[in-house]
Write a protein that holds these residues in place. Structure first.
Motif, PDB file in Angstrom:
ATOM      1  N   UNK A 164       0.822  -1.208   0.000  1.00 19.37           N
ATOM      2  CA  UNK A 164       0.000   0.000   0.000  1.00 19.37           C
ATOM      3  C   UNK A 164       0.856   1.259   0.000  1.00 19.37           C
ATOM      4  N   UNK A 165       2.023   1.189   0.659  1.00 22.81           N
ATOM      5  CA  UNK A 165       2.889   2.360   0.769  1.00 22.81           C
ATOM      6  C   UNK A 165       3.448   2.787  -0.586  1.00 22.81           C
TER       7      UNK A 165
ATOM      8  N   UNK B  23      -6.510   4.088   1.110  1.00 21.34           N
ATOM      9  CA  UNK B  23      -7.033   4.178   2.468  1.00 21.34           C
ATOM     10  C   UNK B  23      -6.598   2.907   3.184  1.00 21.34           C
ATOM     11  N   UNK B  24      -5.837   3.069   4.241  1.00 18.11           N
ATOM     12  CA  UNK B  24      -5.321   1.896   4.933  1.00 18.11           C
ATOM     13  C   UNK B  24      -6.165   1.558   6.153  1.00 18.11           C
ATOM     14  N   UNK B  25      -6.749   0.366   6.104  1.00 13.86           N
ATOM     15  CA  UNK B  25      -7.392  -0.220   7.282  1.00 13.86           C
ATOM     16  C   UNK B  25      -6.563  -1.418   7.724  1.00 13.86           C
TER      17      UNK B  25
ATOM     18  N   UNK C 290      -8.046   0.125  -1.125  1.00 14.15           N
ATOM     19  CA  UNK C 290      -8.293  -0.023   0.306  1.00 14.15           C
ATOM     20  C   UNK C 290      -7.409  -1.166   0.794  1.00 14.15           C
ATOM     21  N   UNK C 291      -6.586  -0.884   1.788  1.00 14.00           N
ATOM     22  CA  UNK C 291      -5.675  -1.896   2.327  1.00 14.00           C
ATOM     23  C   UNK C 291      -6.265  -2.506   3.588  1.00 14.00           C
ATOM     24  N   UNK C 292      -6.511  -3.812   3.538  1.00 11.25           N
ATOM     25  CA  UNK C 292      -6.937  -4.595   4.690  1.00 11.25           C
ATOM     26  C   UNK C 292      -6.017  -5.811   4.770  1.00 11.25           C
TER      27      UNK C 292
END
Length: 406
Positions: free
Chosen positions: A38-39, A45-47, A361-363
Motif C-alpha cells: 500500500x505504501x 485508504x489503509x485499514x 483499500x488496504x486490509x
C-alpha cells in the motif's frame, strides 16, 4: 579479479541456507506485507495497520520534551523508572483490582518484548503452548523462538469467537505448559465473557498451567462489554500466581512509536523473566518512560475521548459491511472488525489483494491470523471517520461487483 556487487549478493544468498532453521521457518508478517504494498500506491485508504490515528496526548509529548531539555538521556534502572512502575501498579489496582508491587513489574520495549521474555522464562524446548486463534501474528512465532511447540485452538464466529474451556481441554497433553490469551482480541475484536474466563481459570489450575495474558487493548472496549468492565485474567481466583500479564501504552494511549510496554508477574517469576530483559535490552528508552508516566497521570480524559471516537467508527463500519452482504461479528474491543467474505467466492488473500488493487483499500487477509481466519478480512477502524466511511463504501462496491449483485 575483484569481487562485484553481484558476486557478493549471490554469495550472501547462498549463505542464507546456513542460517538458523528456526528463523528461516517463520514466515514474514502478513500484516506488514500488505502495508508495504500500500505504501507504494497513491490515494490508498489503509485499514491494515493496528495503529491509532491520534497523536499522542499533549501531556505525554511535553513531559518527554522536558526530560530531554533536562538532560535525562541516560539509562534508567533495568526494571524501569520506579515512579512509572509505581504508577502502573496504581492504575492496575484502580482499574482491575490487581495487587502488584513495583518489583513485580518490568518496563519493556513495547508489549512485544514483554511477550518474548515471558515465553523465554516459561518455555523449554518441546513444551506446548496453547494459543486460541485467529490471533495476533506475533504470538506463535514468539513461542516458537523460545523453543515451544505451538498448538492452536480454533474459535468460530458462531460462538462469538469465544474460546471455551472445553476447546482448550481437548488439546491439553502431558507436554502442555502455557495457555496464551489475547483479549480483547486482535483481529476479531472479541472480548471473553467472565463466566467463560472463570471456567478457563479452573481448567488452568486443574492442569497446573501458566497463562500469558495480553491485555494491551484493555481500555478499548465498547457496548455491553464496556458496561460490564474489563476482567483481567490475574484477578480471577487462582490465577494471579500463575499469570504473566502483558500491557502497554501503544493502543490505549496512542503511543505506538514510543515503544513502552510492561509485564507483571509474581516476584519469584519476575526475577527469572528479568534476566532475559536485562541481557537483551538493558532498559526501555528514558524519554518514553517519562512520557508513559505523564500518560497515566494526565491523559485519562484523552483515553476516554479516543475510545468514544473508536466506538462511533466501529458502529458505522459494522453496519455498512453488513448492509453490503458481508456478515460481520460485532466487535466489543480493540479497533478491528472481521467481516466474513466467503459470499464473494474469493479467498481472504485474493479478496485483500484485489480490493487493494481495484479500490485502493488496504486490509489484511484473515488467514494471516491463523487457519480459523480464512474467509475473513481484518479491517482496522483506527483511522478517521471520513476514511472509515469512504473505505466502507469501496469495500461494499467491490464485494457487490465480485458477487455480481444487481
Amino acid at each position: 579479479m575483484s569481487e562485484t556487487a553481484t558476486d557478493r549478493h549471490e554469495e550472501a544468498t547462498r549463505l542464507v541456507g546456513r542460517l538458523s532453521s528456526r528463523i528461516r521457518t517463520v514466515p514474514p508478517s502478513g500484516i506488514r506485507r500488505f502495508f508495504e504494498i500500500a505504501a507504494t500506491m497513491d490515494d490508498v485508504i489503509s485499514l491494515g495497520i493496528g495503529e491509532p490515528d491520534f497523536v499522542s496526548p499533549q501531556p505525554v509529548i511535553e513531559a518527554a520534551k522536558a526530560s530531554l531539555d533536562a538532560g535525562r538521556t541516560g539509562y534508567t534502572a533495568n526494571l524501569g523508572l520506579a515512579e512509572l512502575r509505581d504508577a502502573i501498579a496504581g492504575e492496575l489496582k484502580d482499574l482491575h483490582g490487581l495487587e502488584y508491587q513495583s518489583n513485580e513489574i518490568v518496563v519493556t520495549i513495547g508489549a512485544s518484548e514483554a511477550m518474548l521474555i515471558a515465553m523465554l522464562a516459561l518455555v523449554d524446548p518441546g513444551d506446548e503452548v496453547l494459543i486460541p486463534e485467529p490471533c495476533f501474528v506475533s504470538y506463535g512465532p514468539s513461542a516458537f523462538f523460545a523453543g515451544g511447540e505451538v498448538v492452536y485452538v480454533p474459535t468460530r464466529a458462531e460462538n462469538d469467537f469465544q474460546v471455551t474451556a472445553a476447546d482448550i481441554e481437548a488439546r491439553i497433553t502431558d507436554k502442555t505448559k502455557v495457555l496464551f490469551l489475547g483479549y480483547p482480541n486482535n483481529p476479531t475484536g472479541a472480548v471473553l465473557r467472565q463466566e467463560t474466563m472463570e471456567e478457563i481459570a479452573k481448567l488452568v489450575v486443574k492442569h497446573d498451567l501458566f497463562v500469558i495474558s495480553d491485555e494491551i487493548y484493555s481500555r478499548l472496549i465498547y457496548g455491553e462489554a464496556f458496561e460490564r468492565g474489563h476482567v483481567s485474567v490475574p484477578a480471577l481466583e487462582g490465577m494471579w500466581e500463575r499469570t504473566i500479564l502483558l500491557g502497554g501504552f501503544s493502543k490505549n494511549y496512542a503511543m505506538t512509536g514510543w515503544r513502552i510496554g510492561y509485564a507483571c508477574a509474581p516476584r519469584p517469576i519476575m526475577e527469572e523473566m528479568y534476566k532475559a530483559h536485562q541481557y537483551v535490552v538493558m532498559s526501555a528508552p528514558t524519554m518514553g518512560q517519562v512520557g508513559a508516566l505523564a500518560a497515566i497521570q494526565h491523559a485519562q480524559e484523552d483515553v476516554e475521548n479516543m475510545r468514544q471516537s473508536y466506538d462511533a467508527r466501529r458502529r458505522y463500519i459494522v453496519d455498512g459491511l453488513r448492509e453490503a452482504g458481508l456478515p460481520t461479528f460485532e466487535p466489543e474491543g480493540a479497533f478491528y472488525c472481521f467481516p466474513d467474505i466467503t459470499s464473494t467466492g474469493l479467498t481472504s488473500e485474493e479478496f485483500a489483494q484485489q480490493l487493494l488493487m481495484e479500490e485502493k483499500v488496504a486490509c489484511v487477509p484473515g488467514g494471516a491470523f491463523g487457519p480459523s481466519g480464512e474467509g475473513y478480512l481484518r479491517c482496522s477502524y483506527a483511522t478517521s471517520m471520513e476514511n472509515v466511511q469512504e473505505a466502507t463504501k469501496r469495500i461494499a462496491r467491490f464485494a457487490r461487483k465480485v458477487r455480481g449483485d444487481a
